[in-house]
Scaffold this active site. Structure first.
Site: not given
Length: 762
Positions: A33-34, A217-218, A248, A628
């Site tokens: 994503k980043t 983002d997010e 998430q 994770r």
DNA sequence: GAGAGTGATATGCCT
DNA sequence: TATCACTCTC
């Protein structure tokens, strides 16, 4: 260019090179994503579609903003320093600093963090003579913040009853107080910015035409106000590139609205949606577990992660007899992982709530295993730092009453409650700040207050020409803070922290470009240099200007201190195991992950049952936890657990039942069940051994008065489903049992009547 | 003004 | 159970 786009998978490539229009990128955990976000920015700039100044990139945390800027500078030979990459709050601050006059703020307005806000509210309640039993400060803070996060001012709040009317009234008073003192809270930063741009057409159009590309983002974590804020800044022509993962979304409890994703798709980019479902982090079994679990949620945009990495190891599940034993098992397991060559820092232990960390820490400490706990007090939240900052705040804006009250008598200088009461009366009478009210106080109180004011003025005068770090140095010394802590038993650490504040100031000056020769206060010339834009005949100073030209180094540093709470004290260097809540693990990854306390009531947490959609949020939390893990995942639960001084008998989490059997491995040896909370040491027996008839026989004859049942036993009931016996009262035909049926709640059943079946876990 | 004593209170926590 | 904020006391 080749370089930039090399090694992107087709979906990532499609996202990065989308035409200039709004789009929603559904980016699963570990899907890069980043990388997509930063490459998109780099690509837009490199292909000449937009200049760096036309980009607005928004994140939630300073850490994420920093990482984005760092990655971007690695991709392009540009200085990201002047770019609009930051948090919602940081960017709002930047706008308000430039347009403070239009926003109706004093030039030196200061930012309240949540602690400051709460104490400001307590002060307000006291001053307004409000019964703080009926209107607790915490509730009022929550009320105010949620109102602001919906974009509502006090007069906009709909009050259906007396309680809410009163709250709204107090909200109005609170805003007045903030305005008087020249302070803004976190939500206010956003709301002010939003109102400023809504009201001021030239300004709005200026920024809207400037920010051609807005990247977020997010996105699943945005609240209503942030959504409106984005919409306003992007304007009708700006392209919003929103990256997020509805699975998430774990911050609904603090106002995040996942619904923003669906709303955004409807409103901005019908059909323009790209899913990143290729996971580069976890092995197959771990992903299977995550996918199967999250499929139990109903309100999803829909997404399924896949990997090329192969199945990998199964997800290991362990049942412990007690929380202590669970911790012991984790330590043994971790030890052997380390013995096999794993770094301790590759191992994370996750838990749902902080209270669980104690047992784990204790066990790790006893075993001499280095560990690091995330969360807790951060640098700028420490009392001694807050004190030093308060002195600096008073020098920058003397009307900040919170700062005044914090340090007027710290270190003690004989200004007690009575003097302050006098002062507060005077301030109220004249409608001025405490600082300004000091001259109205006579007598002994007046003298000591007067010398406090002289101290502040003296420090301000003395440090006027000094670079920031020297200013801080003078303040921690002249204020008496250092001397005070020198006399304290445990003052050494605090002094060390104060010295670190000096280093922080010097670091800040270097990083943010506040040279020593930066003007302390801006003259018209500096303002002119800040870049003047004419739009419809209105002079607009663009917030493009680097902060040094619009803010004094001190103001900037104070903003920084409020907006960035700083790091947790982490002893860097040593290879340590990582302990943290699931929430704080979001965005991180580890080779090996233990998720502990998978019990009904803990995870999912019992409080979540009361909340709308609470269970689904808990499940997303579990999804975050699972994803994770890269290579190995352990899940554990315990039959008993000490919580708040009471032994609890929990059932295993329903989430364990929602995982795919094929990806799991239940670990032998199984432990025997305890009864009456006895810490009877579990003795190993093979997983598929005969059921524990022996235990029941003993229990029957010895401890449960012939009822045939024992505490801690797992049972099944036709109507309530599975449960665990928590307590037995009475005996024989009168015996009744308290049974925890998990989601069905606690029931008191007559054992001679209720048709219970014995159940053997798993 | 520091220290003892009391009582309430106990998901998650970024800005 | 243990922590924290707050009040009371010397």
């Amino acid at each position: 260019m080749q370089n930039l786009l090399a090694n992107l998978n087709p979906e990532q490539l499609a996202a990065v090179t989308l035409p200039a229009q709004s789009a929603l990128i559904l980016a699963g955990a570990g899907s890069g994503k980043t990388r997509v976000l930063t490459t998109r920015i780099a690509w837009l700039i490199q292909t000449g579609q937009v200049s760096p100044a036309g980009i607005l990139a928004v994140t939630f945390t300073n850490k994420a903003a920093k990482e984005m800027a760092a990655r971007l500078s690695a991709m392009l030979p540009i200085n990201t320093g002047g770019m609009w990459i930051g948090t919602f709050h940081g960017l709002s601050n930047r706008l308000l600093r430039t347009h403070w006059r239009d926003a109706g703020l004093p030039q030196t307005f200061q930012i309240l963090d949540s602690q400051d806000q709460l104490s400001a509210i307590k002060r307000l309640l006291k001053a307004a003579n409000v019964d703080d039993e009926k209107y607790p400060a915490r509730n009022l803070a929550y009320f105010i913040n949620s109102a602001k996060e919906q974009g509502l001012r006090a007069q906009d709040v709909e009050a259906f009853d007396d309680y809410n009317r009163k709250m709204a009234e107090l909200y109005a008073l609170y805003d007045e107080q903030c305005q008087r003192e020249g302070v803004v809270d976190f939500a206010e930063l956003l709301l002010r910015t939003y109102e400023l741009l809504s009201r001021n057409q030239p300004l709005r159009e200026h920024y809207q035409s400037r920010f051609r590309h807005v990247l977020v983002d997010e996105f699943q974590d945005t609240n209503d106000l942030q959504y409106k804020w984005l919409k306003l800044l992007a304007g009708p022509r700006g392209a919003v590139f929103a990256v997020g993962d509805d699975d998430q979304s774990i911050y609904a409890f603090r106002g995040a609205n996942v619904g923003n994703m669906a709303a955004f798709e409807q409103e901005f980019c019908k059909g323009n949606l790209i899913k990143l479902e290729h996971n580069y982090r976890s092995h197959g079994h771990i992903l299977d577990a995550a996918n199967t679990l999250i499929a139990h949620n109903s309100k999803r945009l829909g997404k399924n992660l896949h990997t090329d990495a192969g199945h990998g190891e199964p997800v290991r599940i362990y049942e412990a007899s007690s929380d202590l034993q669970e911790a012991q098992w984790i330590i043994e397991e971790a030890k052997s992982l380390v013995a096999e060559g794993a770094a301790r820092s590759d191992i994370a232990i996750l838990y749902r709530s902080n209270a669980q960390s104690r047992v784990l820490e204790h066990a790790l400490f006893s075993a001499g295993i280095p560990y690091r706990v995330y969360g807790g007090l951060r640098f700028f939240e420490r009392a001694e730092i807050k004190h030093a900052i308060a002195y600096l705040q008073l020098m920058d804006n003397p009307h900040n009453d919170s700062a005044f009250l914090r340090v007027v008598n710290f270190p003690t200088r004989g200004i007690g409650a009575r003097s302050l009461e006098q002062l507060q009366d005077a301030a109220r009478q004249y409608g001025i700040s405490l600082y300004a009210a000091v001259p109205y106080i006579t007598g002994k109180a007046g003298t000591s207050l007067g010398s406090f004011v002289k101290l502040i003025e003296g420090m301000r005068f003395e440090t006027q020409q000094l670079p920031l770090q020297e200013m801080v140095e003078v303040v921690i010394d002249k204020s008496g803070l250092i001397a005070h802590y020198r006399n304290e038993k445990e003052g050494a650490d605090r002094i060390e922290n104060l010295e670190q504040l000096v280093s922080a100031a010097s670091l800040f000056v270097n990083e943010e470009g506040f040279g020593n020769d930066a003007p302390a206060l801006l003259g018209p010339r500096a303002r002119a240099q800040a870049g003047v834009v004419i739009a419809e005949g209105v002079e607009i100073v663009d917030a493009d200007a680097p902060l040094p030209t619009v803010m004094s180094p001190l103001s900037a540093f104070l903003s920084h201190a409020s907006l960035e709470s700083g790091d947790n004290q982490a002893e860097a260097g040593e290879d340590a195991m990582q302990l943290m809540t699931v929430h704080s693990a979001k965005g991180l990854e580890f080779s090996m992950v233990f998720i502990t306390g998978l019990e009904e009531g803990l995870f999912p947490h019992e409080n979540s049952a009361k909340e709308d959609g609470g269970l689904e949020e808990e499940r997303r939390l579990m999804y975050v936890a699972i994803t994770r893990a890269m290579r190995r995942l352990y899940l554990s639960f315990s039959q008993t657990r000490m919580l708040h001084g009471q032994t609890r008998y929990n059932m295993k989490s329903r989430f364990l039942d929602e995982l795919p059997e094929h990806a799991l491995k239940w670990l032998a040896p199984k432990v025997q069940h305890h009864w009456f909370g006895n810490q009877r040491s579990q003795h190993a027996s093979a997983w598929d051994d005969a059921p524990e008839t022996g235990v029941n026989t003993i229990a029957q004859s010895l401890v449960n008065k012939g009822s045939g049942w024992r505490i801690g036993e797992n049972v099944s009931h036709a109507k309530f489903g599975e449960g665990v016996i928590v307590n037995i009262e009475g005996s024989g035909n009168n015996a009744r049992a308290h049974i925890n049926f998990g989601r069905q709640g606690m029931k008191l059943l007559d054992l001679s009547v209720a048709k219970l079946e014995k159940l053997h876990t798993a």
